[in-house]
Design a protein around this motif. Structure first.
Motif, short mmCIF file in Angstrom:
data_model
loop_
_atom_site.label_atom_id
_atom_site.label_comp_id
_atom_site.label_asym_id
_atom_site.label_seq_id
_atom_site.Cartn_x
_atom_site.Cartn_y
_atom_site.Cartn_z
N GLY A 29 28.44 5.14 -31.13
CA GLY A 29 27.03 5.40 -30.89
C GLY A 29 26.23 4.20 -30.41
N ILE A 30 26.91 3.17 -29.91
CA ILE A 30 26.20 1.98 -29.44
C ILE A 30 26.30 1.80 -27.92
CG2 ILE A 30 26.38 0.74 -31.62
CD1 ILE A 30 28.73 -0.82 -30.37
N GLY A 31 27.08 2.64 -27.26
CA GLY A 31 27.32 2.49 -25.83
C GLY A 31 26.07 2.56 -24.98
N MET A 32 25.25 3.57 -25.20
CA MET A 32 24.05 3.73 -24.39
C MET A 32 23.04 2.62 -24.65
SD MET A 32 23.68 7.85 -24.27
CE MET A 32 22.28 7.80 -23.18
N VAL A 33 22.98 2.14 -25.87
CA VAL A 33 22.10 1.01 -26.20
C VAL A 33 22.56 -0.22 -25.42
CG1 VAL A 33 21.36 -0.55 -28.04
CG2 VAL A 33 21.53 1.91 -28.48
N LYS A 36 21.73 0.22 -21.62
CA LYS A 36 20.31 0.02 -21.34
C LYS A 36 19.95 -1.46 -21.43
CE LYS A 36 15.64 1.23 -22.51
NZ LYS A 36 14.73 2.04 -23.30
N SER A 37 20.45 -2.14 -22.45
CA SER A 37 20.18 -3.56 -22.62
C SER A 37 20.66 -4.38 -21.42
CB SER A 37 20.83 -4.06 -23.91
OG SER A 37 20.70 -5.44 -24.03
N THR A 38 21.86 -4.08 -20.95
CA THR A 38 22.41 -4.79 -19.80
C THR A 38 21.61 -4.49 -18.54
OG1 THR A 38 24.61 -4.76 -20.78
CG2 THR A 38 24.49 -5.16 -18.41
N ALA A 39 21.23 -3.24 -18.34
CA ALA A 39 20.42 -2.88 -17.17
C ALA A 39 19.09 -3.64 -17.19
CB ALA A 39 20.18 -1.38 -17.13
N GLN A 40 18.44 -3.69 -18.33
CA GLN A 40 17.16 -4.39 -18.44
C GLN A 40 17.32 -5.89 -18.22
OE1 GLN A 40 15.78 -3.01 -22.27
NE2 GLN A 40 14.51 -1.44 -21.31
N LYS A 41 18.42 -6.45 -18.67
CA LYS A 41 18.69 -7.87 -18.49
C LYS A 41 18.68 -8.24 -17.01
CE LYS A 41 22.27 -11.35 -19.39
NZ LYS A 41 23.57 -11.59 -20.01
N TYR A 42 19.16 -7.31 -16.19
CA TYR A 42 19.23 -7.55 -14.75
C TYR A 42 18.14 -6.77 -13.99
CZ TYR A 42 23.54 -9.84 -15.95
OH TYR A 42 24.46 -10.69 -16.51
N VAL A 59 22.11 4.66 -13.80
CA VAL A 59 21.71 3.26 -13.97
C VAL A 59 21.28 2.74 -12.60
CG1 VAL A 59 22.43 0.94 -14.66
CG2 VAL A 59 23.36 2.94 -15.84
N MET A 60 20.09 2.16 -12.55
CA MET A 60 19.61 1.56 -11.31
C MET A 60 19.44 0.07 -11.55
SD MET A 60 16.89 4.40 -10.02
CE MET A 60 16.55 3.47 -8.55
N MET A 61 19.94 -0.72 -10.60
CA MET A 61 19.88 -2.17 -10.73
C MET A 61 19.17 -2.76 -9.51
SD MET A 61 21.61 -2.58 -13.52
CE MET A 61 22.12 -4.28 -13.59
#
Length: 75
Positions: A29-33, A36-42, A59-61
């Motif tokens: 249950g931590i995959g989507m978190v 999202k965290s990685t997407a926001q980082k970039y 996911v949009m980067m």
């Protein structure tokens, strides 16, 4: 990314993401978190939806290619 959905998506009002249906919830249950965290980082975003029996994750980067890096975008 699209994936078939064998069950139903359970969401709780206080949670942003669906609740895992795995028995060992402490390790799931931590995959989507993390996505999202990685997407926001970039400087990106993440979204998901269910369409019938298909789970769809988007996911949009931000594309930061620069000519000084030796990379060039023609857009």
């Amino acid at each position: 990314m699209e994936n078939s959905l064998g069950g139903r998506v359970v969401r709780k009002a206080q949670n942003e993401f669906p609740v895992t249906d795995k028995a060992d919830r402490g390790n799931h249950g931590i995959g989507m978190v993390n996505i999202k965290s990685t997407a926001q980082k970039y400087q990106g975003t993440m979204d998901f939806k269910v369409n019938g029996r298909v789970f769809i994750l988007s996911v949009m980067m931000k594309n930061e290619r620069r000519e000084e890096d030796g990379l060039r975008s023609d857009r």
